[in-house]
Motif scaffolding. Structure first.
Motif, short mmCIF file in Angstrom:
data_model
loop_
_atom_site.label_atom_id
_atom_site.label_comp_id
_atom_site.label_asym_id
_atom_site.label_seq_id
_atom_site.Cartn_x
_atom_site.Cartn_y
_atom_site.Cartn_z
N ALA A 14 0.84 -1.20 0.00
CA ALA A 14 0.00 0.00 0.00
C ALA A 14 0.88 1.25 0.00
N GLY A 15 0.47 2.24 -0.80
CA GLY A 15 1.25 3.45 -0.96
C GLY A 15 2.26 3.37 -2.08
N GLY A 16 2.46 2.20 -2.62
CA GLY A 16 3.41 2.02 -3.70
C GLY A 16 2.83 2.34 -5.06
N SER A 17 3.65 2.11 -6.08
CA SER A 17 3.26 2.42 -7.47
C SER A 17 3.46 1.20 -8.35
N LEU A 18 2.74 1.22 -9.46
CA LEU A 18 2.82 0.13 -10.41
C LEU A 18 2.39 0.65 -11.77
N ARG A 19 3.00 0.16 -12.83
CA ARG A 19 2.59 0.53 -14.18
C ARG A 19 2.16 -0.71 -14.94
N LEU A 20 0.93 -0.68 -15.42
CA LEU A 20 0.42 -1.75 -16.26
C LEU A 20 0.55 -1.37 -17.73
N SER A 63 -12.85 7.18 -8.34
CA SER A 63 -12.08 6.46 -7.33
C SER A 63 -10.58 6.46 -7.59
N VAL A 64 -10.18 6.75 -8.82
CA VAL A 64 -8.75 6.71 -9.15
C VAL A 64 -8.21 8.05 -9.61
N LYS A 65 -9.10 9.02 -9.78
CA LYS A 65 -8.68 10.33 -10.29
C LYS A 65 -7.65 10.94 -9.35
N GLY A 66 -6.57 11.41 -9.93
CA GLY A 66 -5.49 11.99 -9.14
C GLY A 66 -4.44 10.98 -8.70
N ARG A 67 -4.73 9.70 -8.82
CA ARG A 67 -3.76 8.65 -8.45
C ARG A 67 -3.30 7.85 -9.67
N PHE A 68 -4.20 7.64 -10.62
CA PHE A 68 -3.89 6.84 -11.80
C PHE A 68 -3.77 7.75 -13.02
N LEU A 86 -1.17 3.38 -4.21
CA LEU A 86 -2.09 2.26 -4.27
C LEU A 86 -2.67 1.93 -2.90
N LYS A 87 -3.93 1.50 -2.93
CA LYS A 87 -4.65 1.14 -1.72
C LYS A 87 -5.09 -0.31 -1.83
N SER A 88 -5.46 -0.89 -0.68
CA SER A 88 -5.90 -2.29 -0.70
C SER A 88 -7.15 -2.45 -1.56
N ASP A 89 -7.96 -1.41 -1.65
CA ASP A 89 -9.17 -1.47 -2.49
C ASP A 89 -8.86 -1.55 -3.98
N ASP A 90 -7.62 -1.29 -4.34
CA ASP A 90 -7.22 -1.38 -5.75
C ASP A 90 -6.91 -2.81 -6.17
N THR A 91 -6.89 -3.72 -5.21
CA THR A 91 -6.63 -5.12 -5.52
C THR A 91 -7.72 -5.67 -6.44
N ALA A 92 -7.29 -6.21 -7.58
CA ALA A 92 -8.24 -6.70 -8.57
C ALA A 92 -7.48 -7.28 -9.75
N VAL A 93 -8.21 -7.95 -10.62
CA VAL A 93 -7.68 -8.29 -11.93
C VAL A 93 -7.99 -7.11 -12.85
N GLN A 119 -3.18 -9.61 -12.70
CA GLN A 119 -3.54 -9.50 -11.29
C GLN A 119 -2.70 -8.44 -10.59
N VAL A 120 -3.39 -7.55 -9.90
CA VAL A 120 -2.73 -6.56 -9.04
C VAL A 120 -3.20 -6.82 -7.62
N THR A 121 -2.25 -7.02 -6.72
CA THR A 121 -2.56 -7.24 -5.32
C THR A 121 -1.83 -6.21 -4.49
N VAL A 122 -2.58 -5.46 -3.70
CA VAL A 122 -2.01 -4.43 -2.85
C VAL A 122 -2.11 -4.90 -1.40
N SER A 123 -0.98 -5.04 -0.76
CA SER A 123 -0.95 -5.51 0.62
C SER A 123 -0.92 -4.31 1.57
N SER A 124 -1.68 -4.42 2.62
CA SER A 124 -1.76 -3.30 3.58
C SER A 124 -0.82 -3.52 4.76
#
Length: 124
Positions: A14-20, A63-68, A86-93, A119-124
């Motif tokens: 959580a708090g990290g970044s990722l690029r798909l 929900s993602v505006k300003g972060r994605f 990233l937040k735990s709520d962002d965990t999803a395919v 798959q994106v998994t965000v750990s808290s």
């Protein structure tokens, strides 16, 4: 017709970044819209962000505006989704999808072309 393939999903804190990445192939022109969607366990697939290939204009879910940030690389025929804070709520395919229309849509059924998901998994 367009073929799509996602990559880049992984486990992140959580708090990290990722690029798909979403690599597109096939015959497509400026009317192509690429959307990113996601589906969490037990939830419906939801719109995340979209980009009009020819114009570069974008659309984001609240929900993602300003972060994605969604962007494209014409030379590589690739659309990116940069995800920050990233937040735990962002965990999803996460899926990328395509439609050949000039008007925006956030509905799953309006996109006939889909990738296999990543798959994106965000750990808290």
């Amino acid at each position: 017709q367009v073929q799509l393939a996602e990559s880049g999903g992984r486990l992140v804190q959580a708090g990290g970044s990722l690029r798909l990445s979403c690599a597109a192939s096939g015959r497509f022109f400026g009317s192509l819209i690429i959307g990113w969607f996601r589906q969490a366990p037990g939830k419906e697939r939801e719109f995340v962000a979209g980009i009009k290939w020819g114009f570069g204009t974008t659309d984001y879910a609240d929900s993602v505006k300003g972060r994605f940030t969604i962007s494209r690389d014409d030379a590589k025929n690739t659309v990116y989704l940069q995800m920050n804070n990233l937040k735990s709520d962002d965990t999803a395919v996460y899926y990328c999808a395509g439609r050949f229309r000039s008007n925006w849509s956030r509905k799953n059924d309006d996109y006939p072309f889909w990738g296999q998901g990543t798959q994106v998994t965000v750990s808290s």
